[in-house]
Design a protein around this motif. Structure first.
Motif, PDB file in Angstrom:
ATOM      1  N   THR A 248      -9.884   2.163   8.261  1.00  0.00           N
ATOM      2  CA  THR A 248      -9.831   1.426   7.005  1.00  0.00           C
ATOM      3  C   THR A 248      -8.476   1.613   6.329  1.00  0.00           C
ATOM      4  O   THR A 248      -7.710   2.501   6.699  1.00  0.00           O
ATOM      5  CB  THR A 248     -10.948   1.897   6.050  1.00  0.00           C
ATOM      6  OG1 THR A 248     -10.753   3.296   5.751  1.00  0.00           O
ATOM      7  CG2 THR A 248     -12.317   1.725   6.691  1.00  0.00           C
ATOM      8  N   LYS A 249      -8.201   0.757   5.349  1.00  0.00           N
ATOM      9  CA  LYS A 249      -6.969   0.819   4.543  1.00  0.00           C
ATOM     10  C   LYS A 249      -5.698   0.688   5.385  1.00  0.00           C
ATOM     11  O   LYS A 249      -4.680   1.323   5.110  1.00  0.00           O
ATOM     12  CB  LYS A 249      -6.931   2.111   3.711  1.00  0.00           C
ATOM     13  CG  LYS A 249      -8.143   2.270   2.794  1.00  0.00           C
ATOM     14  CD  LYS A 249      -8.115   3.564   2.020  1.00  0.00           C
ATOM     15  CE  LYS A 249      -9.407   3.767   1.249  1.00  0.00           C
ATOM     16  NZ  LYS A 249      -9.479   5.061   0.564  1.00  0.00           N
ATOM     17  N   MET A 250      -5.776  -0.159   6.410  1.00  0.00           N
ATOM     18  CA  MET A 250      -4.595  -0.402   7.241  1.00  0.00           C
ATOM     19  C   MET A 250      -3.553  -1.242   6.512  1.00  0.00           C
ATOM     20  O   MET A 250      -2.445  -1.429   7.001  1.00  0.00           O
ATOM     21  CB  MET A 250      -5.001  -1.111   8.533  1.00  0.00           C
ATOM     22  CG  MET A 250      -5.655  -0.215   9.555  1.00  0.00           C
ATOM     23  SD  MET A 250      -4.494   0.839  10.430  1.00  0.00           S
ATOM     24  CE  MET A 250      -3.778  -0.326  11.577  1.00  0.00           C
ATOM     25  N   ASP A 251      -3.927  -1.791   5.355  1.00  0.00           N
ATOM     26  CA  ASP A 251      -2.973  -2.576   4.567  1.00  0.00           C
ATOM     27  C   ASP A 251      -2.173  -1.690   3.624  1.00  0.00           C
ATOM     28  O   ASP A 251      -1.303  -2.172   2.905  1.00  0.00           O
ATOM     29  CB  ASP A 251      -3.707  -3.640   3.749  1.00  0.00           C
ATOM     30  CG  ASP A 251      -4.780  -3.033   2.849  1.00  0.00           C
ATOM     31  OD1 ASP A 251      -5.440  -2.064   3.277  1.00  0.00           O
ATOM     32  OD2 ASP A 251      -4.968  -3.521   1.723  1.00  0.00           O
ATOM     33  N   GLY A 252      -2.445  -0.387   3.611  1.00  0.00           N
ATOM     34  CA  GLY A 252      -1.747   0.526   2.704  1.00  0.00           C
ATOM     35  C   GLY A 252      -0.385   0.925   3.231  1.00  0.00           C
ATOM     36  O   GLY A 252       0.124   0.369   4.203  1.00  0.00           O
ATOM     37  N   ASP A 253       0.202   1.932   2.591  1.00  0.00           N
ATOM     38  CA  ASP A 253       1.553   2.362   2.973  1.00  0.00           C
ATOM     39  C   ASP A 253       1.547   3.638   3.807  1.00  0.00           C
ATOM     40  O   ASP A 253       2.508   4.392   3.809  1.00  0.00           O
ATOM     41  CB  ASP A 253       2.424   2.552   1.721  1.00  0.00           C
ATOM     42  CG  ASP A 253       1.814   3.563   0.755  1.00  0.00           C
ATOM     43  OD1 ASP A 253       0.714   4.085   1.048  1.00  0.00           O
ATOM     44  OD2 ASP A 253       2.442   3.833  -0.291  1.00  0.00           O
ATOM     45  N   ALA A 254       0.430   3.879   4.523  1.00  0.00           N
ATOM     46  CA  ALA A 254       0.387   5.026   5.426  1.00  0.00           C
ATOM     47  C   ALA A 254       1.391   4.813   6.555  1.00  0.00           C
ATOM     48  O   ALA A 254       1.784   3.690   6.856  1.00  0.00           O
ATOM     49  CB  ALA A 254      -1.013   5.209   5.990  1.00  0.00           C
ATOM     50  N   ARG A 255       1.754   5.903   7.212  1.00  0.00           N
ATOM     51  CA  ARG A 255       2.829   5.813   8.203  1.00  0.00           C
ATOM     52  C   ARG A 255       2.361   5.348   9.577  1.00  0.00           C
ATOM     53  O   ARG A 255       3.163   5.067  10.445  1.00  0.00           O
ATOM     54  CB  ARG A 255       3.524   7.172   8.310  1.00  0.00           C
ATOM     55  CG  ARG A 255       4.328   7.513   7.067  1.00  0.00           C
ATOM     56  CD  ARG A 255       4.829   8.947   7.089  1.00  0.00           C
ATOM     57  NE  ARG A 255       3.744   9.904   6.917  1.00  0.00           N
ATOM     58  CZ  ARG A 255       3.902  11.222   6.960  1.00  0.00           C
ATOM     59  NH1 ARG A 255       5.099  11.730   7.206  1.00  0.00           N
ATOM     60  NH2 ARG A 255       2.869  12.029   6.788  1.00  0.00           N
ATOM     61  N   GLY A 256       1.057   5.275   9.807  1.00  0.00           N
ATOM     62  CA  GLY A 256       0.550   4.728  11.070  1.00  0.00           C
ATOM     63  C   GLY A 256       0.228   5.764  12.117  1.00  0.00           C
ATOM     64  O   GLY A 256      -0.168   5.409  13.228  1.00  0.00           O
ATOM     65  N   GLY A 257       0.386   7.049  11.804  1.00  0.00           N
ATOM     66  CA  GLY A 257       0.151   8.097  12.793  1.00  0.00           C
ATOM     67  C   GLY A 257      -1.266   8.134  13.325  1.00  0.00           C
ATOM     68  O   GLY A 257      -1.490   8.373  14.514  1.00  0.00           O
ATOM     69  N   ALA A 258      -2.258   7.869  12.442  1.00  0.00           N
ATOM     70  CA  ALA A 258      -3.662   7.906  12.868  1.00  0.00           C
ATOM     71  C   ALA A 258      -3.931   6.834  13.919  1.00  0.00           C
ATOM     72  O   ALA A 258      -4.565   7.101  14.951  1.00  0.00           O
ATOM     73  CB  ALA A 258      -4.580   7.710  11.658  1.00  0.00           C
ATOM     74  N   ALA A 259      -3.450   5.615  13.669  1.00  0.00           N
ATOM     75  CA  ALA A 259      -3.686   4.520  14.606  1.00  0.00           C
ATOM     76  C   ALA A 259      -3.059   4.796  15.965  1.00  0.00           C
ATOM     77  O   ALA A 259      -3.608   4.432  17.009  1.00  0.00           O
ATOM     78  CB  ALA A 259      -3.138   3.213  14.029  1.00  0.00           C
ATOM     79  N   LEU A 260      -1.889   5.446  15.965  1.00  0.00           N
ATOM     80  CA  LEU A 260      -1.168   5.694  17.216  1.00  0.00           C
ATOM     81  C   LEU A 260      -1.669   6.933  17.952  1.00  0.00           C
ATOM     82  O   LEU A 260      -1.382   7.101  19.138  1.00  0.00           O
ATOM     83  CB  LEU A 260       0.326   5.834  16.933  1.00  0.00           C
ATOM     84  CG  LEU A 260       1.039   4.535  16.541  1.00  0.00           C
ATOM     85  CD1 LEU A 260       2.406   4.830  15.939  1.00  0.00           C
ATOM     86  CD2 LEU A 260       1.180   3.611  17.732  1.00  0.00           C
ATOM     87  N   SER A 261      -2.409   7.810  17.264  1.00  0.00           N
ATOM     88  CA  SER A 261      -2.840   9.071  17.879  1.00  0.00           C
ATOM     89  C   SER A 261      -4.307   9.098  18.269  1.00  0.00           C
ATOM     90  O   SER A 261      -4.692   9.766  19.220  1.00  0.00           O
ATOM     91  CB  SER A 261      -2.584  10.241  16.917  1.00  0.00           C
ATOM     92  OG  SER A 261      -1.256  10.292  16.478  1.00  0.00           O
ATOM     93  N   ILE A 262      -5.140   8.382  17.526  1.00  0.00           N
ATOM     94  CA  ILE A 262      -6.587   8.612  17.593  1.00  0.00           C
ATOM     95  C   ILE A 262      -7.183   8.283  18.952  1.00  0.00           C
ATOM     96  O   ILE A 262      -8.099   8.961  19.422  1.00  0.00           O
ATOM     97  CB  ILE A 262      -7.290   7.829  16.453  1.00  0.00           C
ATOM     98  CG1 ILE A 262      -8.602   8.491  16.079  1.00  0.00           C
ATOM     99  CG2 ILE A 262      -7.451   6.357  16.785  1.00  0.00           C
ATOM    100  CD1 ILE A 262      -9.126   8.068  14.715  1.00  0.00           C
ATOM    101  N   LYS A 263      -6.684   7.257  19.649  1.00  0.00           N
ATOM    102  CA  LYS A 263      -7.217   6.918  20.969  1.00  0.00           C
ATOM    103  C   LYS A 263      -6.884   8.008  21.986  1.00  0.00           C
ATOM    104  O   LYS A 263      -7.732   8.401  22.798  1.00  0.00           O
ATOM    105  CB  LYS A 263      -6.627   5.571  21.432  1.00  0.00           C
ATOM    106  CG  LYS A 263      -6.901   5.203  22.894  1.00  0.00           C
ATOM    107  CD  LYS A 263      -8.379   5.061  23.176  1.00  0.00           C
ATOM    108  CE  LYS A 263      -8.652   4.499  24.569  1.00  0.00           C
ATOM    109  NZ  LYS A 263      -8.277   5.417  25.651  1.00  0.00           N
ATOM    110  N   SER A 264      -5.658   8.525  21.951  1.00  0.00           N
ATOM    111  CA  SER A 264      -5.263   9.552  22.910  1.00  0.00           C
ATOM    112  C   SER A 264      -6.026  10.854  22.703  1.00  0.00           C
ATOM    113  O   SER A 264      -6.402  11.525  23.664  1.00  0.00           O
ATOM    114  CB  SER A 264      -3.757   9.826  22.799  1.00  0.00           C
ATOM    115  OG  SER A 264      -3.021   8.696  23.165  1.00  0.00           O
TER     116      SER A 264
END
Length: 506
Positions: A248-264
């Motif tokens: 959730t909250k992918m429209d925010g200003d987070a740096r994206g680390g969760a999206a790039l790490s969570i699958k691995s």
């Protein structure tokens, strides 16, 4: 979300493309910057190490080093590895065909489970033509039951009647039985969360899982929490064996680390992402499209899908015909503007168009342009129905009334009407005057369709350049008339004289 990472990576790739040949030294230097960019984006350090090692191994191959375009080859390698890092292929929900399917939403308190339950129910009804039953199973937080009940009324969707006195396991079993009796084909369980993982919570979730055997257990994570979301997802996966992730909250200003790490880290795919507060703003996660966005390649498919969802084809075709007949009025223009708003902000749309990164930088703050679009719509709203359909009736006194009603100066109203009148004249010129009374085939004007596949009816916006605060939009800039490229009367006269001279010589 990925803006800073995208900027850093594009800076690295510019250096690669600028070099005629690549060798081990400049590849190592470039990948060092890629590693730093990923670490700054809060990507798990083990994930970064493995990613960079894989890219280095492929980039050092002889087919890359001896290629005529080694820089482009490296970009392709990084893109392919990013796709794999994000999960490879898009994975949809696996729901059984017979009997009501069960989806169990799990996660910590505050991650957005209840809102995501509503978004997912809307997605299943709209895109998969299913009949969902939403089930509030969080008996520890009365507000969660009230919130889901309210969402059910908003969506006109059934919600199981639960209360804080009931047992969550009984709620789940009774909800599945009700869905089977009433013909609902999917049950979405909004389970309880905590501020942190505890034994009582996990035992309760395990009991619900054993009681109803869910087809999908979706872990809902707040992307803004970065690596904390990854660590919590790993714990939930160990205890429940989740089937997928919703960020959730992918429209925010987070740096994206969760999206790039969570699958691995979890070895579980991201299935959905929340991209806004509206209930319609839940997107299926496509790893290849996200990788394209990160590398500045745009995401045309998502843009087309947005347009197809929001635009009514019959209405769009009708407006297209009106434009061809030069009968496009302010009523039609307002519809076009509202369509554009439904697709999202100008900034978010430009991110999806390949090669528009540099244009966005030149435009500066796109919020300014969106405010101007709001002012234009306010002026149109201040007109009567007759004035919108017949702009010629708008005399000076009416212009003053429109200006006062929309909170702008009379000059702004004058400019709007002038530009609209110019556009109408341009349409008439392009449609009339063919030889022997035949109409000319209308060429593609900037912004009048054809430029964006799968987006019928989105034309017309480009042809309204010069509106207050909208300088630079193609189609209506004032200036000298373009030179004609066909033969003029003088040209024909010269040709005739030359033919006569040739005849005399003979």
């Amino acid at each position: 979300m990925f803006e800073s990472l995208s900027d850093r990576l594009n800076g690295v790739f510019k250096k690669f493309r600028g070099q005629g040949r690549l060798d081990e030294e400049n590849i190592r230097a470039g990948l060092r910057e890629v590693r730093l960019a990923l670490l700054e984006a809060d990507v798990n350090y083990k994930v970064v190490k493995d990613f960079v090692d894989r890219v280095r191994e492929r980039a050092m191959g002889q087919d890359v080093l001896k290629s005529l375009t080694p820089g482009q080859q490296v970009v392709k390698i990084v893109h392919d590895e990013l796709v794999e890092l994000l999960g490879g292929e898009q994975q949809d929900l696996e729901l059984r065909a017979k009997g009501p399917a069960v989806i169990m939403m799990v996660g910590l308190q505050g991650s957005g489970k209840t809102t995501t339950t509503g978004k997912l129910a809307l997605h299943l009804r709209k895109d998969r033509k299913m009949s969902p039953l939403m089930v509030p199973a969080d008996v520890y937080r009365p507000a969660a039951i009230q919130q889901l009940t309210s969402l059910g009324k908003q969506l006109d969707m059934p919600v199981f009647a639960s209360s804080t006195e009931m047992n969550p396991v009984d709620i789940a079993k009774n909800a599945v039985a009700q869905a089977e009796a009433e013909g609902q084909d999917v049950v979405i369980l909004d389970t309880a969360g905590r501020l942190h993982i505890d034994e009582h919570l996990m035992e309760e979730l395990a009991n619900i899982k054993a009681a109803v055997s869910p087809n999908e257990i979706l872990f809902v994570a707040d992307a803004m929490t970065g690596q904390d979301a990854v660590n919590v997802a790993d714990r939930f996966n160990d205890l429940l064996d989740v089937s997928g992730i919703v960020l959730t909250k992918m429209d925010g200003d987070a740096r994206g680390g969760a999206a790039l790490s969570i699958k691995s880290v979890t070895d579980k795919p991201i299935k959905f992402v929340g991209v806004g507060e509206k209930l319609s703003e839940l997107e299926i996660f496509h790893p290849d499209r996200i990788a394209g966005r990160i590398l500045g390649m745009g995401d045309v498919m998502t843009l087309i899908e947005k347009a197809q969802t929001e635009i009514d084809e019959e209405e769009a075709e009708a407006i297209g015909k009106k434009m061809q007949r030069a009968e496009f009025d302010f009523e039609d223009f307002r519809k076009q503007m509202r369509r554009l708003k439904k697709l999202g902000s100008l900034d978010s749309l430009m991110k999806l168009i390949p090669g528009m990164g540099s244009v966005r930088e030149k435009l500066g703050d796109l919020n300014v342009h969106e405010k101007e679009l709001g002012r234009v719509e306010a002026m149109i709203n201040s007109m009567t129905a007759q004035e919108r359909r017949q702009p010629k009736v708008i005399n000076p006194s009416r212009r003053e009334r429109i200006a006062k009603g929309s909170g702008v100066d009379v000059q702004d109203v004058n400019q709007l009407i002038k530009n609209f009148d110019n556009m109408q004249k341009m349409m008439k010129k392009m449609m009339g005057g063919g030889s022997k009374g035949k109409k000319k085939r209308m060429p593609q004007m900037p912004g009048m369709g054809g430029g964006m596949p799968g987006m019928p009816g989105m034309g017309g916006m480009g042809g309204m350049g010069g509106l207050p605060g909208m300088e630079g939009m193609p189609g209506m800039e004032e200036g000298p008339a373009p030179k004609r490229t066909g033969s003029t009367k003088a040209d024909r006269k010269k040709k005739k004289q030359k033919r006569q001279q040739r005849k005399k010589k003979k």
